[in-house]
Every structure is written in structure tokens, then in C-alpha cells.
Design a protein around this motif. Structure first.
Motif, short mmCIF file in Angstrom:
data_model
loop_
_atom_site.label_atom_id
_atom_site.label_comp_id
_atom_site.label_asym_id
_atom_site.label_seq_id
_atom_site.Cartn_x
_atom_site.Cartn_y
_atom_site.Cartn_z
N CYS A 21 35.81 35.02 -10.47
CA CYS A 21 34.74 34.04 -10.60
C CYS A 21 34.76 33.40 -11.99
O CYS A 21 34.67 32.17 -12.12
CB CYS A 21 33.40 34.71 -10.34
N CYS A 122 25.70 31.64 -8.22
CA CYS A 122 26.85 31.43 -7.34
C CYS A 122 26.78 30.04 -6.72
O CYS A 122 25.74 29.61 -6.23
CB CYS A 122 26.85 32.50 -6.25
N LEU A 124 29.41 29.20 -4.55
CA LEU A 124 30.44 29.37 -3.53
C LEU A 124 31.76 28.75 -3.98
O LEU A 124 32.56 28.32 -3.17
CB LEU A 124 30.00 28.81 -2.17
N CYS A 125 31.95 28.70 -5.28
CA CYS A 125 33.17 28.12 -5.88
C CYS A 125 33.45 26.72 -5.37
O CYS A 125 34.60 26.34 -5.15
CB CYS A 125 34.38 29.03 -5.64
N ASP A 127 32.82 25.62 -2.46
CA ASP A 127 32.96 25.52 -1.01
C ASP A 127 31.68 24.92 -0.44
O ASP A 127 30.59 25.19 -0.90
CB ASP A 127 33.18 26.91 -0.39
N PRO A 135 35.52 31.61 -1.21
CA PRO A 135 35.23 31.70 -2.63
C PRO A 135 36.19 32.67 -3.35
O PRO A 135 36.71 33.61 -2.74
CB PRO A 135 33.80 32.22 -2.67
N SER A 136 36.38 32.45 -4.63
CA SER A 136 37.35 33.23 -5.40
C SER A 136 37.02 34.72 -5.42
O SER A 136 37.92 35.55 -5.37
CB SER A 136 37.45 32.70 -6.83
N TYR A 148 33.01 36.56 3.81
CA TYR A 148 32.51 35.19 3.87
C TYR A 148 32.38 34.82 5.34
O TYR A 148 33.37 34.56 6.02
CB TYR A 148 33.50 34.28 3.14
#
Length: 154
Positions: A21, A122, A124-125, A127, A135-136, A148
Motif C-alpha cells: 500500500c 483506503c 482501493l488503490c 480501483d 488492490p495492492s 476482494y
């Protein structure tokens, strides 16, 4: 919408999710640089709490009715009506910490590495915001303690 869930029994406290992350949210996208030379230091949006007996990754649930958004006085916390992803805009955040107190899961944190502490959580990187894939933190978990999956909400 897809959400990240933690399976406590499978977490081995390796913190690879935190490393992934932090690297994803760094400017360089390089793990070594993210932990040693970048300023301000990138913040990981997931954190592992507990210890060797029982540990779990804590991350935003992207709630159907997010209390952090409800409590945000500056409009920095928003929920995308299409994707359901709850995000924090550091440019709008005034550092009041109301969102921190409103989150029932303790997922919103304050970045103290900069002059004005701003809320982060967060994302979701990316997404759900045009970047496909998991996500990472989920991809980095060796035991698949983070999953996920499609869900109705918290």
C-alpha cells in the motif's frame, strides 16, 4: 461493489499489505525509496493490528452510509455515487478530525508528516476510479487473508 475483507485466522502479521500500500501511494512506486527518501513519507492506507497470536488488516469498508462523509465539515470525504468508493481529498481537508471520530471501524487516519494534518484512508488503490485489478494489499498477501469480493456494504 467490490470491497476488501480480512480473514483474521489467515493473517500471519507479515505486513506485506502495508508495504504494498505504501509503495503504491508513493511518488516513485519503488519500495526502497518509499521507505527511505520520499518526503513527505507516503502513508499506507491499510494497517495490521494485533500480533502473532491474532492479527488483522484494518482498512476502509466503503460503507453504504459512510459516517465519515456525513461528519466531514469541508466536503473532503465523498462517496462516488456510481462506484460506491469513499475517498478523501487532501486539498479540501481542514484537519478537523471529525471523520476519524465518526468512522466506526477506525479506518480514517490523520497524516501528521505534513504541516496540516489531513485525513487519509483506503482508496482501493484507485480501483473503481478507472484502474482495473485488485488492490495492492490484496495482491501482496501471501496467505490470501485479504479478499476482494462483491458485497452490499458494511
Amino acid at each position: 461493489m467490490k470491497r476488501i475483507y480480512a480473514i483474521e485466522q489467515w493473517c500471519i502479521d507479515c505486513k506485506r499489505c502495508e508495504v504494498a500500500c505504501k509503495t503504491f501511494h508513493s511518488h516513485s512506486k519503488d519500495t526502497v525509496k518509499a521507505f527511505t527518501v520520499e518526503y513527505p513519507e507516503p502513508q499506507n492506507r491499510v494497517r495490521v493490528e494485533g500480533g502473532l497470536q491474532l492479527s488483522v488488516a484494518v482498512n476502509c469498508r466503503h460503507c453504504a452510509d459512510p459516517k465519515c462523509v456525513e461528519g466531514c465539515i469541508s466536503g473532503a470525504m465523498t462517496k462516488n455515487p456510481v462506484t460506491g468508493v469513499v475517498t478523501s481529498n487532501p486539498e479540501k481537508c481542514v484537519g478537523c478530525r471529525t471523520c476519524v471520530g465518526m468512522c466506526p471501524f477506525g479506518c480514517v487516519r490523520i497524516e501528521d508528516a505534513v504541516e496540516k494534518g489531513v485525513a487519509y484512508k483506503c482508496d482501493l488503490c484507485g480501483d473503481g476510479l478507472g484502474q482495473p485489478g485488485e488492490p495492492s494489499c490484496v495482491a501482496a498477501c501471501p496467505n490470501r487473508a485479504l479478499i476482494y469480493v462483491e458485497s452490499e456494504g458494511c
